[in-house]
Design a protein around this motif. Sequence first.
Motif, PDB file in Angstrom:
ATOM      1  N   SER A  43       0.943  -1.290   0.082  1.00  0.00           N
ATOM      2  CA  SER A  43       0.027   0.082  -0.030  1.00  0.00           C
ATOM      3  C   SER A  43       0.871   1.188   0.107  1.00  0.00           C
ATOM      4  CB  SER A  43      -0.817  -0.012   1.265  1.00  0.00           C
ATOM      5  OG  SER A  43      -0.209  -0.071   2.539  1.00  0.00           O
ATOM      6  N   HIS A  44       2.135   1.248   0.766  1.00  0.00           N
ATOM      7  CA  HIS A  44       2.740   2.505   0.735  1.00  0.00           C
ATOM      8  C   HIS A  44       3.483   2.727  -0.817  1.00  0.00           C
ATOM      9  CE1 HIS A  44       6.896   0.378   0.636  1.00  0.00           C
ATOM     10  NE2 HIS A  44       6.276  -0.638   1.562  1.00  0.00           N
ATOM     11  N   GLU A  45       3.714   1.894  -1.400  1.00  0.00           N
ATOM     12  CA  GLU A  45       4.033   1.822  -2.757  1.00  0.00           C
ATOM     13  C   GLU A  45       2.982   2.416  -3.877  1.00  0.00           C
ATOM     14  OE1 GLU A  45       5.040  -2.061  -3.943  1.00  0.00           O
ATOM     15  OE2 GLU A  45       7.173  -1.954  -2.871  1.00  0.00           O
TER      16      GLU A  45
ATOM     17  N   GLU B 265      -1.571   6.633 -13.049  1.00  0.00           N
ATOM     18  CA  GLU B 265      -0.888   5.392 -13.134  1.00  0.00           C
ATOM     19  C   GLU B 265      -1.424   4.187 -12.258  1.00  0.00           C
ATOM     20  OE1 GLU B 265       3.640   3.830 -12.233  1.00  0.00           O
ATOM     21  OE2 GLU B 265       3.205   5.994 -12.600  1.00  0.00           O
ATOM     22  N   LEU B 266      -2.235   4.729 -10.889  1.00  0.00           N
ATOM     23  CA  LEU B 266      -2.844   3.608 -10.413  1.00  0.00           C
ATOM     24  C   LEU B 266      -3.952   3.219 -10.855  1.00  0.00           C
ATOM     25  CD1 LEU B 266      -2.562   2.287  -7.532  1.00  0.00           C
ATOM     26  CD2 LEU B 266      -3.979   4.038  -6.501  1.00  0.00           C
TER      27      LEU B 266
ATOM     28  N   ASP C 152      -5.016  -6.831  -4.282  1.00  0.00           N
ATOM     29  CA  ASP C 152      -4.408  -5.596  -4.885  1.00  0.00           C
ATOM     30  C   ASP C 152      -5.255  -4.824  -5.515  1.00  0.00           C
ATOM     31  OD1 ASP C 152      -1.785  -6.329  -4.217  1.00  0.00           O
ATOM     32  OD2 ASP C 152      -1.181  -7.308  -6.066  1.00  0.00           O
ATOM     33  N   ILE C 153      -6.503  -5.268  -6.084  1.00  0.00           N
ATOM     34  CA  ILE C 153      -7.506  -4.157  -6.950  1.00  0.00           C
ATOM     35  C   ILE C 153      -8.017  -3.474  -5.691  1.00  0.00           C
ATOM     36  CG2 ILE C 153      -9.407  -4.371  -7.991  1.00  0.00           C
ATOM     37  CD1 ILE C 153      -8.250  -6.906  -9.417  1.00  0.00           C
ATOM     38  N   ALA C 154      -8.636  -4.177  -4.729  1.00  0.00           N
ATOM     39  CA  ALA C 154      -9.131  -3.681  -3.416  1.00  0.00           C
ATOM     40  C   ALA C 154      -8.473  -2.826  -3.023  1.00  0.00           C
ATOM     41  CB  ALA C 154      -9.895  -4.690  -2.520  1.00  0.00           C
ATOM     42  N   ARG C 155      -7.184  -2.700  -2.520  1.00  0.00           N
ATOM     43  CA  ARG C 155      -6.385  -2.089  -1.905  1.00  0.00           C
ATOM     44  C   ARG C 155      -6.253  -0.789  -2.852  1.00  0.00           C
ATOM     45  NH1 ARG C 155      -1.879  -5.427  -1.233  1.00  0.00           N
ATOM     46  NH2 ARG C 155      -2.871  -6.361   0.437  1.00  0.00           N
ATOM     47  N   ALA C 156      -5.894  -0.878  -3.903  1.00  0.00           N
ATOM     48  CA  ALA C 156      -5.710   0.297  -4.946  1.00  0.00           C
ATOM     49  C   ALA C 156      -6.865   0.945  -5.013  1.00  0.00           C
ATOM     50  CB  ALA C 156      -5.443  -0.149  -6.330  1.00  0.00           C
ATOM     51  N   LYS C 157      -8.156   0.360  -5.234  1.00  0.00           N
ATOM     52  CA  LYS C 157      -9.613   1.202  -5.226  1.00  0.00           C
ATOM     53  C   LYS C 157      -9.612   1.962  -3.815  1.00  0.00           C
ATOM     54  CE  LYS C 157     -11.917  -1.416  -8.572  1.00  0.00           C
ATOM     55  NZ  LYS C 157     -13.125  -2.435  -8.711  1.00  0.00           N
ATOM     56  N   THR C 158      -9.361   1.254  -2.629  1.00  0.00           N
ATOM     57  CA  THR C 158      -9.421   1.871  -1.285  1.00  0.00           C
ATOM     58  C   THR C 158      -8.527   3.250  -1.382  1.00  0.00           C
ATOM     59  OG1 THR C 158      -9.817  -0.055  -0.256  1.00  0.00           O
ATOM     60  CG2 THR C 158      -8.957   1.832   1.060  1.00  0.00           C
ATOM     61  N   ILE C 159      -7.104   3.161  -1.797  1.00  0.00           N
ATOM     62  CA  ILE C 159      -6.345   4.244  -1.833  1.00  0.00           C
ATOM     63  C   ILE C 159      -7.027   5.080  -2.711  1.00  0.00           C
ATOM     64  CG2 ILE C 159      -4.019   5.060  -2.532  1.00  0.00           C
ATOM     65  CD1 ILE C 159      -3.232   2.314  -1.412  1.00  0.00           C
ATOM     66  N   LEU C 160      -7.604   4.980  -3.998  1.00  0.00           N
ATOM     67  CA  LEU C 160      -8.158   5.917  -4.613  1.00  0.00           C
ATOM     68  C   LEU C 160      -9.362   6.625  -4.121  1.00  0.00           C
ATOM     69  CD1 LEU C 160      -8.501   4.225  -8.337  1.00  0.00           C
ATOM     70  CD2 LEU C 160      -7.035   6.300  -7.639  1.00  0.00           C
ATOM     71  N   GLY C 161     -10.161   6.039  -3.276  1.00  0.00           N
ATOM     72  CA  GLY C 161     -11.346   6.639  -2.834  1.00  0.00           C
ATOM     73  C   GLY C 161     -10.701   7.448  -1.636  1.00  0.00           C
ATOM     74  N   GLU C 162      -9.813   7.065  -0.992  1.00  0.00           N
ATOM     75  CA  GLU C 162      -9.115   7.999   0.377  1.00  0.00           C
ATOM     76  C   GLU C 162      -8.790   9.341  -0.625  1.00  0.00           C
ATOM     77  OE1 GLU C 162      -6.088   5.795   1.812  1.00  0.00           O
ATOM     78  OE2 GLU C 162      -7.410   4.417   3.118  1.00  0.00           O
ATOM     79  N   THR C 163      -7.812   9.255  -1.508  1.00  0.00           N
ATOM     80  CA  THR C 163      -7.357  10.322  -2.025  1.00  0.00           C
ATOM     81  C   THR C 163      -8.588  11.298  -2.655  1.00  0.00           C
ATOM     82  OG1 THR C 163      -7.014   9.357  -4.248  1.00  0.00           O
ATOM     83  CG2 THR C 163      -5.058   9.517  -2.853  1.00  0.00           C
ATOM     84  N   GLN C 164      -9.723  10.826  -3.194  1.00  0.00           N
ATOM     85  CA  GLN C 164     -10.717  11.606  -3.686  1.00  0.00           C
ATOM     86  C   GLN C 164     -11.460  12.274  -2.532  1.00  0.00           C
ATOM     87  OE1 GLN C 164     -13.575   9.146  -5.630  1.00  0.00           O
ATOM     88  NE2 GLN C 164     -14.540  10.675  -6.992  1.00  0.00           N
ATOM     89  N   ASP C 165     -11.553  11.637  -1.429  1.00  0.00           N
ATOM     90  CA  ASP C 165     -12.331  12.099  -0.130  1.00  0.00           C
ATOM     91  C   ASP C 165     -11.469  13.115   0.723  1.00  0.00           C
ATOM     92  OD1 ASP C 165     -14.425  10.667  -1.165  1.00  0.00           O
ATOM     93  OD2 ASP C 165     -14.083   8.953   0.137  1.00  0.00           O
ATOM     94  N   ALA C 166     -10.339  13.010   0.330  1.00  0.00           N
ATOM     95  CA  ALA C 166      -9.477  13.977   1.227  1.00  0.00           C
ATOM     96  C   ALA C 166      -9.764  15.606   1.012  1.00  0.00           C
ATOM     97  CB  ALA C 166      -7.901  13.713   0.974  1.00  0.00           C
TER      98      ALA C 166
END
Length: 66
Positions: free
Chosen positions: A3-5, A13-14, A49-63
């Motif tokens: 996740s940190h990567e 890219e994500l 990996d797909i779920a982890r990436a989608k979670t990170i996308l959601g976090e950045t969108q809601d930030a």
Amino acid sequence: MKSHEMRGLPREELMGKIGEWEQSLFEARCSQAVGQLNNTNALRTLRRDIARAKTILGETQDAPGQ
């Protein structure tokens, strides 16, 4: 991919990585259906990996502030 990567990657890219992983997951499922998949752990890894990436996308969108 850790996740940190993923957090260090640009949003575009994500999203591209998610597309690649979804395609790989589809191919792995097809291989499993016909009995040619050797590494059954690949399905689990790709899904996570797909779920982890989608979670990170959601976090950045809601930030706030972005």
